[in-house]
Write an enzyme that holds these catalytic residues in place. Structure first.
Site, PDB file in Angstrom:
ATOM      1  N   LYS A 110       0.601  -0.992   0.062  1.00  0.00           N
ATOM      2  CA  LYS A 110       0.033  -0.156   0.028  1.00  0.00           C
ATOM      3  C   LYS A 110       0.960   1.386  -0.192  1.00  0.00           C
ATOM      4  CE  LYS A 110      -3.600   2.258   2.690  1.00  0.00           C
ATOM      5  NZ  LYS A 110      -4.501   2.218   3.770  1.00  0.00           N
TER       6      LYS A 110
ATOM      7  N   LYS B 179       1.174   9.836   5.615  1.00  0.00           N
ATOM      8  CA  LYS B 179       1.486   8.601   6.003  1.00  0.00           C
ATOM      9  C   LYS B 179       2.685   7.990   5.449  1.00  0.00           C
ATOM     10  CE  LYS B 179      -3.512   7.834   6.807  1.00  0.00           C
ATOM     11  NZ  LYS B 179      -4.595   7.146   6.819  1.00  0.00           N
TER      12      LYS B 179
ATOM     13  N   GLU C 226       7.290  -6.607   0.939  1.00  0.00           N
ATOM     14  CA  GLU C 226       6.217  -6.695   1.817  1.00  0.00           C
ATOM     15  C   GLU C 226       5.249  -7.789   1.678  1.00  0.00           C
ATOM     16  OE1 GLU C 226       5.210  -4.636   4.123  1.00  0.00           O
ATOM     17  OE2 GLU C 226       6.222  -3.013   4.219  1.00  0.00           O
TER      18      GLU C 226
ATOM     19  N   LYS D 130      -2.170  -1.540  -3.884  1.00  0.00           N
ATOM     20  CA  LYS D 130      -3.163  -0.251  -3.567  1.00  0.00           C
ATOM     21  C   LYS D 130      -2.304   1.250  -3.562  1.00  0.00           C
ATOM     22  CE  LYS D 130      -6.213   1.791  -0.271  1.00  0.00           C
ATOM     23  NZ  LYS D 130      -6.754   1.727   0.919  1.00  0.00           N
TER      24      LYS D 130
ATOM     25  N   SER E 224     -10.504   5.792  -4.181  1.00  0.00           N
ATOM     26  CA  SER E 224     -11.232   6.610  -4.506  1.00  0.00           C
ATOM     27  C   SER E 224     -11.315   7.582  -5.609  1.00  0.00           C
ATOM     28  CB  SER E 224     -11.520   7.320  -3.049  1.00  0.00           C
ATOM     29  OG  SER E 224     -10.464   7.784  -2.459  1.00  0.00           O
TER      30      SER E 224
ATOM     31  N   TYR F 298     -15.594   0.951  -6.238  1.00  0.00           N
ATOM     32  CA  TYR F 298     -16.715   1.507  -6.000  1.00  0.00           C
ATOM     33  C   TYR F 298     -17.727   1.262  -7.051  1.00  0.00           C
ATOM     34  CZ  TYR F 298     -13.885   3.436  -2.457  1.00  0.00           C
ATOM     35  OH  TYR F 298     -12.933   3.484  -1.356  1.00  0.00           O
TER      36      TYR F 298
HETATM   37  C1  PBG Z   1      -7.267   3.555   5.766  1.00  0.00           C
HETATM   38  C2  PBG Z   1      -7.486   3.277   4.296  1.00  0.00           C
HETATM   39  C3  PBG Z   1      -7.440   4.205   3.063  1.00  0.00           C
HETATM   40  C4  PBG Z   1      -8.099   3.441   1.994  1.00  0.00           C
HETATM   41  C5  PBG Z   1      -8.610   2.228   2.640  1.00  0.00           C
HETATM   42  N1  PBG Z   1      -8.298   2.192   3.969  1.00  0.00           N
HETATM   43  C6  PBG Z   1      -6.823   5.497   3.353  1.00  0.00           C
HETATM   44  C7  PBG Z   1      -5.561   6.029   3.610  1.00  0.00           C
HETATM   45  O1  PBG Z   1      -4.711   5.301   3.978  1.00  0.00           O
HETATM   46  O2  PBG Z   1      -5.324   7.131   4.025  1.00  0.00           O
HETATM   47  C8  PBG Z   1      -8.179   4.227   0.905  1.00  0.00           C
HETATM   48  C9  PBG Z   1      -9.309   3.865  -0.028  1.00  0.00           C
HETATM   49  C10 PBG Z   1      -9.689   4.672  -1.286  1.00  0.00           C
HETATM   50  O3  PBG Z   1      -8.993   5.741  -1.323  1.00  0.00           O
HETATM   51  O4  PBG Z   1     -10.692   4.229  -1.894  1.00  0.00           O
HETATM   52  N2  PBG Z   1      -6.243   2.686   6.189  1.00  0.00           N
END
Ligand code: PBG
Length: 340
Positions: A208, A231, A247, A262, A288, A327
């Site tokens: 991620k 983050k 990872e 992701k 998203s 989505y």
């Molecule tokens: C949080 C989490 C995130 C998403 C899924 N779980 C956001 C982040 O890490 O800030 C993102 C999903 C998306 O953008 O559709 N742990």
């Protein structure tokens, strides 16, 4: 081979080799198709909020609403009817309930647990995936616990274990740790097994990245405005690819049943490497921001939204995904069942 033609002279073409022959007719195109997108490839992420009979639009995600639990049950029924295998739940937590330690994450009466119970009893055959991370519950918007400016790893892992057990007790089928702490998969697996939840699967958000494409999600769960800093001390650097393999290797060694990359579309090279290297069940999250971009362009009449939606998901399959969190899931499923 085609030689270099002198200016003004036609190139020498070898016309015995015509890849276009196979593309000439619809039946032939179908015949040579290498990958297929089906409804079995979809996981539908939904946002939950408190109350009854509520649907609250997410501004930056046209077509996506936050749903109260009764509405989420209806969504699950719709998902099941469409043949979508699983739903992933994400809570919008009232700011008044957020604190430093994300204590709502351990509350058996939190939104996610209530939604799990309600959906499980109404729609027992749809898979339920829960997000393991503290960010929907913390006042600072981080996925872990903080000491000063630092996200502290081992204490966070202990909290994530407690969160996972809380979700397992409420009936989730798959826990999906999205926090990127070190060692959390092994710790969660051990704790689940010790509590007789051997059957609960783990889908690890293994690779991620610290991405700008999560913006609309953070609006949807209400953590965006709260986030202190970024983050990058736990999520991966978008410049790196070998590190993703490390990872994923660690998460598989620790007992992940499925791994995820992701974001999705800008990271399909990672998906391909992960699939080739490990051959494990591999997923990607069309996040998203990716959804928002396609919808925004479509709503402006700049692209054909339906076609872009399908094409984007086909590309995930071609890259090696076994499934995609998206989505678009209900819209795609609708289209696939009607025939493209
Ligand atoms: C949080 C989490 C995130 C998403 C899924 N779980 C956001 C982040 O890490 O800030 C993102 C999903 C998306 O953008 O559709 N742990």
């Amino acid at each position: 081979m085609t030689g270099h033609a002198a200016p003004g002279q036609p190139a020498k073409l070898n016309l015995a080799l015509r890849p276009r022959r196979n593309r000439r007719t619809p039946w032939s195109r179908r015949l040579v198709q290498e990958t297929a997108l089906t409804v079995n490839d979809l996981i539908w992420p939904i946002f939950i909020l408190d109350g009854q009979n509520r649907r609250e639009p997410v501004g930056s995600m046209p077509g996506v609403d936050r749903l109260s639990i009764d509405e989420a049950v209806r969504a699950a029924e719709q998902g099941a009817r469409l043949g979508i295998p699983a739903i992933a739940l994400f809570p919008y937590t009232d700011p008044a309930l957020r604190d430093d330690t994300g204590s709502q994450a351990f509350n058996p009466e939190n939104l996610v647990c209530k939604a799990l119970r309600a959906i499980k009893s109404a729609v027992p055959d749809i898979g339920l995936v829960t997000d393991v991370a503290l960010d929907p519950y913390t006042s600072h918007g981080h996925d872990g616990l903080m000491r000063g400016d630092e996200i502290i790893n081992d204490e966070t892992v202990a909290a994530l274990v407690a969160q996972s057990l809380n979700q397992a007790r409420a009936g989730c089928d798959v826990v999906a740790p999205s926090d990127m702490m070190d060692g959390r998969i092994g710790a969660i697996r051990t704790a689940l097994d010790a509590a007789n939840f051997e059957h609960v699967q783990i889908m690890a958000y293994a690779a991620k990245y610290a991405s700008a494409f999560y913006g609309p999600f953070r609006e949807a769960v209400g953590s965006g405005g709260l986030l202190r800093g970024d983050k990058r001390t736990y999520q991966m650097d978008p410049h790196n690819s070998d590190e993703a393999l490390r990872e994923v290797a660690l998460d598989l060694e620790q007992g992940a049943d499925m791994v995820m990359v992701k974001p999705g579309m800008p990271y399909l090279d990672i998906v391909r490497r992960v699939k080739d290297e490990f051959g494990a069940p591999t997923f990607a999250y069309q996040v998203s921001g990716e959804y928002a971009m396609i919808m925004a362009a479509a709503r402006n009449g700049w692209i054909d939204g339906d076609k872009a939606m399908i094409e984007s998901l086909v590309c995930f399959k071609r890259a090696g995904c076994d499934g995609v969190l998206t989505y678009f899931a209900p819209m795609v499923a609708e289209k696939l069942t009607r025939g493209l």
